[in-house]
Design a protein around this motif. Structure first.
Motif, mmCIF file in Angstrom:
data_model
loop_
_atom_site.group_PDB
_atom_site.id
_atom_site.type_symbol
_atom_site.label_atom_id
_atom_site.label_comp_id
_atom_site.label_asym_id
_atom_site.label_seq_id
_atom_site.Cartn_x
_atom_site.Cartn_y
_atom_site.Cartn_z
ATOM 1 N N PHE D 122 0.842 -1.192 0.000
ATOM 2 C CA PHE D 122 0.000 0.000 0.000
ATOM 3 C C PHE D 122 0.874 1.238 0.000
ATOM 4 C CE2 PHE D 122 -3.159 -2.950 1.535
ATOM 5 C CZ PHE D 122 -4.296 -2.501 0.890
ATOM 6 N N GLU D 123 0.466 2.216 -0.736
ATOM 7 C CA GLU D 123 1.167 3.491 -0.603
ATOM 8 C C GLU D 123 0.142 4.579 -0.337
ATOM 9 O OE1 GLU D 123 3.037 5.069 -3.966
ATOM 10 O OE2 GLU D 123 1.281 4.926 -5.253
ATOM 11 N N ARG D 124 0.561 5.506 0.471
ATOM 12 C CA ARG D 124 -0.352 6.585 0.807
ATOM 13 C C ARG D 124 -0.370 7.562 -0.355
ATOM 14 N NH1 ARG D 124 -0.022 10.918 5.345
ATOM 15 N NH2 ARG D 124 -1.885 12.065 4.755
ATOM 16 N N ILE D 125 -1.530 8.064 -0.695
ATOM 17 C CA ILE D 125 -1.609 9.059 -1.763
ATOM 18 C C ILE D 125 -2.303 10.299 -1.247
ATOM 19 C CG2 ILE D 125 -1.553 7.434 -3.675
ATOM 20 C CD1 ILE D 125 -4.575 7.660 -3.806
ATOM 21 N N ALA D 180 9.528 15.784 -6.541
ATOM 22 C CA ALA D 180 8.433 15.989 -5.595
ATOM 23 C C ALA D 180 7.162 16.396 -6.310
ATOM 24 C CB ALA D 180 8.819 17.043 -4.559
ATOM 25 N N ILE D 181 7.305 17.145 -7.382
ATOM 26 C CA ILE D 181 6.109 17.575 -8.098
ATOM 27 C C ILE D 181 5.483 16.404 -8.838
ATOM 28 C CG2 ILE D 181 5.306 18.952 -10.042
ATOM 29 C CD1 ILE D 181 7.199 21.103 -9.212
ATOM 30 N N SER D 182 6.325 15.620 -9.506
ATOM 31 C CA SER D 182 5.749 14.623 -10.382
ATOM 32 C C SER D 182 5.300 13.382 -9.605
ATOM 33 C CB SER D 182 6.743 14.243 -11.475
ATOM 34 O OG SER D 182 7.929 13.832 -10.864
ATOM 35 N N TYR D 183 5.975 13.055 -8.527
ATOM 36 C CA TYR D 183 5.432 11.998 -7.664
ATOM 37 C C TYR D 183 4.595 12.701 -6.618
ATOM 38 C CZ TYR D 183 8.181 8.458 -9.893
ATOM 39 O OH TYR D 183 8.691 7.586 -10.803
ATOM 40 N N ASP D 184 4.948 12.551 -5.358
ATOM 41 C CA ASP D 184 4.310 13.440 -4.398
ATOM 42 C C ASP D 184 5.300 13.806 -3.316
ATOM 43 O OD1 ASP D 184 4.385 11.174 -2.963
ATOM 44 O OD2 ASP D 184 2.254 10.740 -3.113
ATOM 45 N N LEU D 185 4.890 14.756 -2.523
ATOM 46 C CA LEU D 185 5.827 15.355 -1.588
ATOM 47 C C LEU D 185 6.310 14.331 -0.571
ATOM 48 C CD1 LEU D 185 6.972 18.152 -0.998
ATOM 49 C CD2 LEU D 185 5.246 18.386 0.738
ATOM 50 N N ARG D 186 5.395 13.469 -0.164
ATOM 51 C CA ARG D 186 5.738 12.530 0.899
ATOM 52 C C ARG D 186 6.893 11.627 0.480
ATOM 53 N NH1 ARG D 186 1.563 10.266 0.535
ATOM 54 N NH2 ARG D 186 0.165 12.030 0.589
ATOM 55 N N ARG D 187 6.783 11.165 -0.758
ATOM 56 C CA ARG D 187 7.810 10.251 -1.227
ATOM 57 C C ARG D 187 9.163 10.959 -1.318
ATOM 58 N NH1 ARG D 187 7.318 5.849 -5.767
ATOM 59 N NH2 ARG D 187 5.248 5.775 -4.899
ATOM 60 N N SER D 188 9.088 12.189 -1.759
ATOM 61 C CA SER D 188 10.324 12.948 -1.852
ATOM 62 C C SER D 188 10.941 13.146 -0.474
ATOM 63 C CB SER D 188 10.032 14.284 -2.516
ATOM 64 O OG SER D 188 11.145 15.087 -2.469
ATOM 65 N N ILE D 189 10.085 13.397 0.496
ATOM 66 C CA ILE D 189 10.608 13.607 1.851
ATOM 67 C C ILE D 189 11.177 12.305 2.398
ATOM 68 C CG2 ILE D 189 9.929 14.182 4.211
ATOM 69 C CD1 ILE D 189 8.127 16.275 3.113
ATOM 70 N N GLN D 190 10.568 11.184 1.978
ATOM 71 C CA GLN D 190 11.155 9.921 2.417
ATOM 72 C C GLN D 190 12.566 9.755 1.868
ATOM 73 O OE1 GLN D 190 8.395 6.924 1.236
ATOM 74 N NE2 GLN D 190 6.948 7.490 2.865
ATOM 75 N N ARG D 191 12.732 10.178 0.637
ATOM 76 C CA ARG D 191 14.059 10.036 0.034
ATOM 77 C C ARG D 191 15.063 11.000 0.679
ATOM 78 N NH1 ARG D 191 13.651 7.833 -5.255
ATOM 79 N NH2 ARG D 191 12.485 5.930 -4.912
ATOM 80 N N ILE D 192 14.699 12.268 0.630
ATOM 81 C CA ILE D 192 15.581 13.290 1.189
ATOM 82 C C ILE D 192 14.808 13.987 2.281
ATOM 83 C CG2 ILE D 192 16.851 15.398 0.721
ATOM 84 C CD1 ILE D 192 17.020 14.350 -2.172
ATOM 85 N N GLY D 193 15.127 13.645 3.489
ATOM 86 C CA GLY D 193 14.324 14.126 4.608
ATOM 87 C C GLY D 193 14.573 15.594 4.906
#
Lengths: 81, 503, 493, 276, 114, 133, 95
Positions: D122-125, D180-193
């Motif tokens: 599951f991934e949060r959207i 972050a724009i093309s995926y979502d912010l959360r995922r980007s923050i997971q990558r680069i906190g």
């Protein structure tokens, strides 16, 4: 410096600047401000200021437009003037 | 320490800068460290600046080439007696306020300690850099650092703080941009950015209108930044809604440093000859200052909140310094410079006291201050000392700068300024004694204290401010008197020598 | 005349200041008042120990700090300052004793604050007395104003607050708006503020400048002695009686008169005043004040207010005497500082004692009170004699000199003023005494069995009353000091 | 306000217009700026610093001190945005949306509810971002590495062509922002906190200041890279060039991190939850 | 060589012209996207190619070849991004609820828009 | 006079453009009610100043301030200052651009915060809300 | 050849005027986005043309590259706005 180009672009810059502050929609204003930055960048390239043009290309055209859109996203597009 | 001493001019900026960076990084690892890093950084710079002042007292001027490049090509730091003194004041105030507000910061920003302290130290870095630098453009960059952090420090407050911060940002940016434009004009005419270099090239352009414009633009920019009367609109809101911890450093330092920069620009860049003799601006400026003093005092009278009232007092004080400086005679300029020093400490003291009060009673309406002397005798005593200094009662330092300013006004034959100063002193007396009266004599709502108020334990939960705050407050109050008593030394050993002989 | 460096003036000023921490920190009232007494006695001792040196023509000088280039906090003891200092410091002892009686008798609140600021006020008073230059004078003058403010508003009620406000307004307004600019202009014009026996303004030619400066100084410093500046004084009568005594007899208003005399002699110099005929001007102002205030005093029913208006008039005597610029007139004016102090303090103590014992404030209520409180009213009689200037009291000496002075200066109009005001004085004091002793006491007197006030109240007033009588027979110390002062000021010596 | 503004602006403009009369001509080779200080840079820079890009030479060496504060300004801005916007009190949103990755079914979970299986499938959207825009995602995934390499090139090649730490840093940051724009912010923050951005931001400036301080420790003036010659094993002129490179790398790190940091805060209004 | 370069550049400019006129003249948003997306990309490709050719042709060295390659890289990038951008804009338009243009309702957006 | 004016404009039109842009920016900052508009105006003002500086750097007949490959300072060819555009204003303006983007970030953050507080970006509406409170 | 490039770039500038018309007067935001995107693509070419005119094209290529990519990001961000905010008209209250 290439004065012919400079002259035209400067005029365009002024027009897009006026447009950016008169348009009644903030998202449009942000986009027009992006256009303003594009042309500013061009202007600097014309004057031979390559580094400044580079910076403006990355900052003005890219990042600051994104910032504007992000801010408008969290506030409102609506504007009375 | 021995081999570092030639690097002092750089160290006063580098140490707080690195401290700020470490503080910010430490905020993500261990929040307790933040305060220590910040305090250590500021304390070190305080020591360094004191050492710098000591060495500049016998060396006249210390030049430091950053990057090792000689003057017009590289950036030069130029420490003379005047800015050595101002630097010490800056770090003293910043350090004191930092210590005093440890508790309030921890309570208001428990999660963001690192950020707050880093901003705080960066703010101080910017200010001190502005004072020390000998390069007109470098000054702009440092100005922006201190402004940017200042906007943030103000905007993090509650209530209307963000809006006030935003307005401050607009005004501040216009001011800084105008300054930048003025420097641009200068650059266009002289081709140099080094202050001394510009000054040496300038005589060739004395007649040029561009120079006049450059001067006007620089000064207007600085006037906006220092909130001189018609351009003061941003200040009251910005200062009265920001957290006490930030206002304790912003209020004493921003306007004063800007005034110092104005002095620096007129002396070192535009040269006294040009600024005073060719511009014919003195008269206008002094009348503007008179307006600032009178309007500031009148506005202050109309306020019913402590911090807001103090902000208007600051506006009036700005008028003192600007007016004194533009009178342009030796006495008055001495007074203006002395007042930078004294007013910084006075403002610190009074804002610390106000901060202590606000921290304890959570409000600064005059209504809230009733009977406060019984609950917080020491804070209010310090408040009284600061108030006396602002009124200009000897032996506090406020009197002496006023003395110089008024005698400068008399020497210049500018009686309007003299009258304005006296008027503002009277108004200050009214203002502060109103508060002292409320604090002293208005009954505290519960249980009239009866006998032996000074001995009795506090009746209510309102009590004296925390010890750290109190200690700093007392130190500030004592330094007001010490500064007053040593005025003679400060003037003869530092300020007299620092003012160019042309005046 | 030689000047020697001495720490004594500084010590004299600091003694009461040093007592303040003791007063604040002491736990019990007895210790606290012990501190007060110790400081008062020490101060008096130091002051007295300087008298022989001063009388031998030596000036003691001490510069504490050079706050501005060429301008320091300088103490200089000369004969005139000495005279005032002796009066102030000796009366402080008495007043302290009286305060204890009064405050304890009425169970006043905030006694610590009271004693603390009392000590501060005394410090400032001595500072004024020993000030060596105008700047130091101003400094201590301001300090005195602020130190007395909490005393005036001691009761903390609405009336006290409003009169406190009035007090501050007049004092601060006067000093900031008048004295400070005048001082700065003087400094600007002459480059010095050091008092010299013959004045330092001699070099200024412009008459109008001098006139403006003089008026600014006189009105700024007058505190109460000159008419338009007086109006806070009756209002300040809400303060506790010892404070009123302090204000009127010992320190505050006397400081005003003292400052005016200092200005006239030390800043302008008698020659200058005479040359420009400013003396007449001041004389006129003073005499108008004397007559008006005496007339107003007649109409007052509250005892303390009557005394207050009387004080205003008496202060103007001092100003008038000095402004006569004649040897005897100046001596009289200076002597009057001492004589009036002893007389007036007695009167105030009496008023306070009556209030403590009976709670009566108004003269109309004092009918027949002399039978119940013979000692108090006896003292009151002696005090009023002194103030009126009748023989067995010290006031006669000073008034005599004043009268002599008017004759010497050929100011016969002033002579008339003096005599008329003496009559008026008699008219507003003697009826009180008369009614107290010779009228039958009213009903109320019998109901609350009135006796004398407590010993702590009574003793001081007896001492001061006796003092004013003694001064009649033995005015030598003050007389010699005054004569010496006049000698240096007029250049006779 | 409009009229007043217009008046002020016209007054200001005419004042400047008046000043323009007395300017040297535009592009005049004999104007003071071209004659006084700058010739030294143009003629000597390459000999003194071995950097052909004069702007870089002046930026990072002659006026390197300015640039340090320029970086500090950016860092301060990041800090300011963080202080102003960041909301650290964790408030649970009204409902959360989860997508089952293999099937694409979306689950809506009310406040207080839990995901049935805490598996990785599951991934949060974002609550208002339902579709799965493959085109944009693939394109940006394709471009991102090139952009990053290009950014590194710009940083490293700043000595010889336009560019340098700042521009490269912004591009590097922009790459992350694009992610972050093309995926979502959360995922980007997971990558680069957030922590990484903040610490990297200060680390970048610290590299700059530290280099300067190192020069100071080695006995030269602050930021006098010539002193690094001994450490780097090259002659002082080359040492300047290398010093500049180090400094530019610091600038790049700081700027990219801070740009991302500001974007995180600005696009999610400080909640770091759902963003643009 | 120069002729080839000139020819390519002129073609590129021609495409640009078409794009600009299209953007100006087309009646609605979706139709405007068509010239913007296609013609501009094409024009850019042509112009870039021309310039790359010119650079390489000017003096044949490693540096100039690299520069030419870089110019081509730009056109590759544009080739990838431009359609994506167009797609994103279309997507935005669809989501925003833009109705595609039909002949009957020409003037509808005029009064709704900013 | 007319000819002079024209030649003046012709030789300095760039500076005039700067003046016009500044006026636009300043007007937006003073007269506009919307906070984001003000921020845009602020940026325009700043860019105008940057343009001014870059204009001072321009030099007729010179090329961009990056030394050509052939030149290496101590080699056979001596570098002439007239060949290259003045790099100093470019450097300054890099800094100024950075400052302006930093200011922009902070300003937008503040604007977002203001919006969350008052629900509007119009200054007069905010003022009205404050007055009613 | 330089003259040719100059004229081409002037012609491009002229085209930009046309596109800018759409960007300024374009009725909806998306039209403006199209306009700006088109300006961006022209600018990229223009930058390299300027490089050719200066005869230092290698220095301008990087700028153009960065420019193209960041233009893309900006457009993407603006487009994302509509993907998140549902309507062009419903939530905004145009007058």
């Amino acid at each position: 410096m290439i004065w012919e180009l400079d002259f035209i672009i400067l005029t365009l810059v002024i027009f897009s600047g006026i447009a950016a502050i008169t348009v009644k929609d903030l998202l449009s204003a942000a986009i027009l401000f992006g256009a303003y930055s594009f042309m500013m960048c061009l202007l600097w390239a014309i004057m031979g200021a390559v580094d400044v043009a580079f910076t403006e290309a990355t900052v003005g055209a890219g990042v600051s437009t994104v910032f504007f859109v992000a801010a408008v996203f969290h506030t409102t597009r609506d504007s009375k003037d | 320490m021995e081999n570092l001493s030639p690097h002092f001019p750089a160290l006063i900026i580098i140490v707080p800068l690195i401290a700020a960076l470490l503080t910010s990084a430490a905020g993500w690892l261990n929040r307790r460290l933040c305060f220590h890093f910040a305090a250590l950084g500021l304390f070190t710079s305080l020591l360094v600046s004191t050492g710098l002042l000591a060495s500049v007292l016998d060396k006249d001027v210390i030049l430091y080439r950053l990057g090792g490049w000689p003057a017009p090509w590289g950036i030069l730091y130029r420490i003379d007696r005047l800015n050595g003194l101002v630097l010490v004041v800056i770090f003293f105030i910043a350090f004191l306020n930092l210590i005093a507000n440890k508790r309030t910061v921890e309570e208001s920003f428990p999660e963001q300690l690192g950020g707050f302290y880093a901003l705080y130290v960066l703010f101080v870095t910017g200010l001190s850099g502005m004072v020390a630098t000998g390069d007109a453009f470098n000054l702009y960059v440092l100005l922006e650092i201190s402004s940017l952090t200042g906007y943030a420090l103000i905007g993090i407050g509650h209530e209307r703080a963000p809006l006030a911060g935003l307005n401050y940002l607009f005004m501040g940016t216009i001011g800084a941009s105008l300054y930048l434009l003025g420097i641009g004009f200068l650059y266009l005419m002289t081709g140099s950015l080094n202050m001394t270099d510009i000054a040496s090239l300038l005589p060739g352009f004395y007649g040029s209108p561009v120079m006049v414009l450059a001067f006007l633009l620089c000064m207007t920019g600085l006037f906006i930044k220092m909130a001189l009367f018609p351009l003061h609109a941003w200040l009251p809101n910005a200062y009265s809604f920001s957290p006490s911890a930030s206002i304790g450093v912003i209020a004493p330092l921003t306007t004063k440093v800007m005034i110092y920069v104005m002095i620096r620009m007129t002396f070192d860049v535009f040269t006294p000859d040009f600024s005073f003799k060719m511009m014919h601006l003195g008269e206008v400026m002094v009348w503007l200052a008179v307006a600032a003093i009178i309007m500031g005092s009148l506005f202050a009278l109309a306020q019913t909140r402590l911090k807001r009232m103090l902000t208007y007092v600051i506006i009036a004080e700005v008028g003192y310094m600007v007016g004194g400086f533009w009178l342009g005679n030796r006495m008055a300029v001495t007074g203006a410079v002395l007042h930078i020093l004294n007013d910084a400490v006075m403002t610190l003291c009074i804002f610390l006291a106000a901060g202590a009060v606000v921290y304890q009673i959570c409000g600064d309406d005059f209504e809230d201050l009733k009977g406060l002397f019984r609950k917080m005798p020491i804070s209010m005593a310090a408040f009284t000392v600061a108030a006396l200094s602002l009124i200009g009662v000897p032996p506090t330092c406020g009197f002496f700068s006023k003395w110089y300013l008024i005698s400068g006004g008399i020497a210049a034959g500018h009686y309007g300024f003299v009258v304005a100063l006296l008027f503002s002193s009277l108004v200050n007396a009214v203002l502060f004694f109103r508060i002292i009266e409320i604090g002293y004599f208005e009954p505290f709502s519960e249980g009239e204290g009866g006998h032996g108020v000074h001995h009795g334990p506090p009746a209510m939960e309102i009590r004296e401010a925390p010890a750290g705050m109190l200690a700093c407050l007392l130190l500030a109050a004592v330094s007001l008197i010490v500064l007053g008593i040593y005025t003679g030394d400060i003037v003869t050993r530092i300020i007299d020598l620092a003012i160019p002989p042309a005046i | 005349m030689n000047t020697i460096l001495s720490l004594k003036p500084l010590l004299a000023v600091l003694t009461s200041l040093l007592a303040v921490p003791g007063i604040i920190l002491s736990r019990s009232p007895n210790v606290r008042e012990g501190w007060t007494f110790a400081a008062a006695l020490a101060k008096f001792g130091i002051v007295v120990s300087m008298i022989p040196m001063v009388l031998s023509g030596v000036r003691l000088e001490y510069t504490l700090a050079e706050v501005l280039p060429g301008l320091g906090i300088t103490f200089r003891v000369d004969a005139f300052g000495m005279l005032f200092a002796v009066v102030a410091s000796s009366l402080w002892i008495v007043t302290s004793a009286y305060s204890i009686g009064y405050m304890r008798g009425l169970q006043e609140h905030s006694q610590t604050r009271y004693f603390c600021f009392f000590a501060l006020a005394l410090s400032a008073t001595l500072g004024v007395a020993f000030a060596g230059n105008l700047f130091t004078l101003y400094l201590f003058y301001e300090a005195l104003s602020f130190a007395t403010y909490p005393l005036v508003t001691h009761h903390q009620d609405r009336e006290a607050r409003s009169s406190g406000r009035k007090y501050l307004f007049y004092i601060l307004g006067g000093s900031i708006a008048f004295v400070l600019p005048a001082m700065l202009v003087a400094y600007h014009l002459t480059g010095t503020l050091d008092f010299t026996p013959r004045g330092f303004m001699g070099g200024i030619e412009s008459k109008s400048t001098l006139l403006v400066l003089l008026l600014l100084f006189v009105f700024g410093f007058a505190k109460a002695g000159i008419m338009p500046m007086h109006s806070w004084l009756p209002a300040a009568m809400v303060a506790p009686t010892p404070v009123s005594a302090l204000l009127h007899a010992v320190a505050v208003v006397k400081v005003g008169a003292f400052c005016v005399v200092r200005i006239i002699t030390g800043v302008f110099g008698t020659d200058l005043l005479a040359a420009f005929h400013f003396d007449t001007l001041i004389c006129v102002i003073a005499s108008v004040t004397i007559l008006t205030s005496s007339l107003i005093a007649l109409t007052q029913d509250e005892l303390k207010r009557r005394l207050a208006f009387s004080t205003i008039g008496q202060l103007s005597y001092i100003v008038l005497g000095v402004a006569l610029l004649s040897q005897a007139g100046m001596t009289g004016g200076m002597l009057h500082i001492a004589m009036h102090a002893f007389g007036k303090i007695t009167l105030f103590f009496c008023a306070g004692a009556i209030f403590v014992a009976t709670g009566i404030k108004h003269i109309s209520g004092m009918v027949g009170i002399g039978r119940r409180m013979p000692v108090t009213m006896g003292a009151f009689f002696l005090g009023s004699l002194s103030v009126i200037g009748l023989p067995p009291a010290g006031g006669f000496i000073s008034k005599w000199h004043l009268v002599l002075g008017t004759v010497q200066a050929h100011q016969y109009a002033m002579l008339v003023v003096l005599l008329a005001s003496s009559l008026l004085n008699a008219a507003y004091f003697l009826p009180i005494v008369y009614r107290a002793f010779f009228c039958a006491p009213g009903e109320a007197m019998f109901e609350n069995r009135i006796a004398e006030a407590p010993v702590w109240c009574l003793a001081p007033l007896v001492v001061t009353a006796v003092g004013s009588v003694v001064l009649f027979f033995y005015p030598q110390p003050f007389l010699r000091l005054a004569a010496l002062a006049v000698q240096t000021m007029t250049g006779g010596g | 306000m409009r009229i007043i503004g217009l008046l002020i602006v016209i007054a200001f403009g005419s004042l400047l217009r008046y000043g323009v009369f007395f300017f040297p001509e535009w592009g005049d080779p004999a104007s003071p700026p071209s004659l006084h200080v700058s010739p030294h840079y143009i003629e000597e820079a390459i000999a003194e610093t071995a950097v052909p890009n004069l702007v870089t030479a002046v930026l990072a060496d002659y006026r390197g001190y300015d640039t340090m504060f320029e970086t500090t300004v950016i860092f301060a801005a990041g800090l300011a945005c963080f202080m102003l916007l960041r909301v650290l009190q964790r408030q649970v949103p009204e409902c959360r949306l989860y997508r089952h990755i293999p099937t694409g079914i979306t689950l809506r979970i009310e406040k207080g509810g839990k995901l049935p299986t805490e598996s990785g499938s599951f991934e949060r959207i974002d609550s208002n971002w339902v579709p799965h825009d493959l085109i944009i995602k693939s394109t940006s995934r394709f471009i991102t590495p090139f952009l990053q390499i290009f950014a590194l090139y710009v940083i490293a090649h700043g000595h010889h062509s336009p560019g340098g730490g700042f521009q490269g840093g912004v591009i590097l940051g922009a790459a992350v922002i694009m992610y972050a724009i093309s995926y979502d912010l959360r995922r980007s923050i997971q990558r680069i906190g957030e922590q990484a951005t903040a610490v990297l931001g200060s680390a970048g400036v610290l590299i700059y200041a530290g280099t300067g301080a190192l020069c100071m420790v080695l006995g030269a003036a602050f930021l006098d890279y010539g002193a690094l010659a001994g450490l780097l094993g090259v002659d002082p002129v080359m040492a300047r060039s290398h010093g500049m490179l180090i400094v530019e790398i610091g600038v790049g790190i700081a700027v990219s991190a801070v740009m991302v940091w500001i974007y995180y805060n600005l696009s999610s209004a400080g909640r770091h939850d759902e963003g643009l | 060589m120069n002729i080839l370069v000139g020819f390519l550049l002129v073609i590129g400019l021609f495409f640009f012209t078409g794009g600009a006129v299209g953007i100006l003249r087309m009646p609605d948003f979706y139709t405007r996207l068509h010239p913007a997306g296609k013609l501009d990309t094409m024009g850019q490709l042509m112009a870039m190619g021309a310039m790359a050719l010119y650079v390489v042709g000017l003096d044949l060295s490693l540096a100039s070849v690299l520069t030419g390659l870089k110019i081509l890289l730009i056109s590759v990038l544009v080739f990838i991004t431009s359609p994506t951008a167009t797609h994103a804009i279309v997507d935005a338009g669809v989501r925003a609820g833009m109705e595609p243009w039909t002949k009957s309702e020409t003037e509808d957006f005029r009064d709704l828009g900013a | 006079m007319g000819v002079e004016l024209f030649s003046d404009i012709a030789s300095k039109y760039n500076y005039l453009g700067v003046v016009i842009l500044m006026m636009i920016g300043l007007y937006a900052m003073i007269a506009k009610n919307n906070l984001v508009k003000k921020i845009i105006g602020m940026n325009i003002f700043q860019t105008a100043i940057i343009l001014f500086y870059v204009s001072t750097a321009a030099k007729r007949g010179a090329t961009i301030p990056i030394i050509r490959h052939g030149h290496n300072g101590h080699g056979h060819e001596v570098i002439h200052a007239a060949e290259y555009i003045n790099p100093l204003p470019h450097v300054l303006m890099l800094t100024a651009i950075v400052v302006s983007v930093a200011t922009l970030g902070v300003a937008l953050a503040l604007a977002v915060k203001v919006y969350h507080q008052y629900g509007t970006l119009e200054e007069d509406e905010i003022r009205g809300q404050l007055r009613n409170k | 050849m330089t003259a040719f490039f100059l004229y081409s770039s002037i012609y491009l500038c002229f085209l930009m005027v046309l596109t800018l018309y759409r960007a300024i007067f374009g009725p909806t935001v998306l039209d403006r986005m199209i306009g700006v995107n088109a300006i961006g693509s022209k600018t990229t070419v223009l930058l390299i043309l300027i490089g050719l005119i200066y005869q230092r094209v290698d220095m301008f290529v990087d700028i153009a590259l960065a420019y193209a990519s960041l233009n893309f990001i900006a457009v993407l961000a603006a487009a994302r706005y509509f993907q998140k905010r549902k309507g062009l008209y419903d939530e905004t209250r145009f007058r």
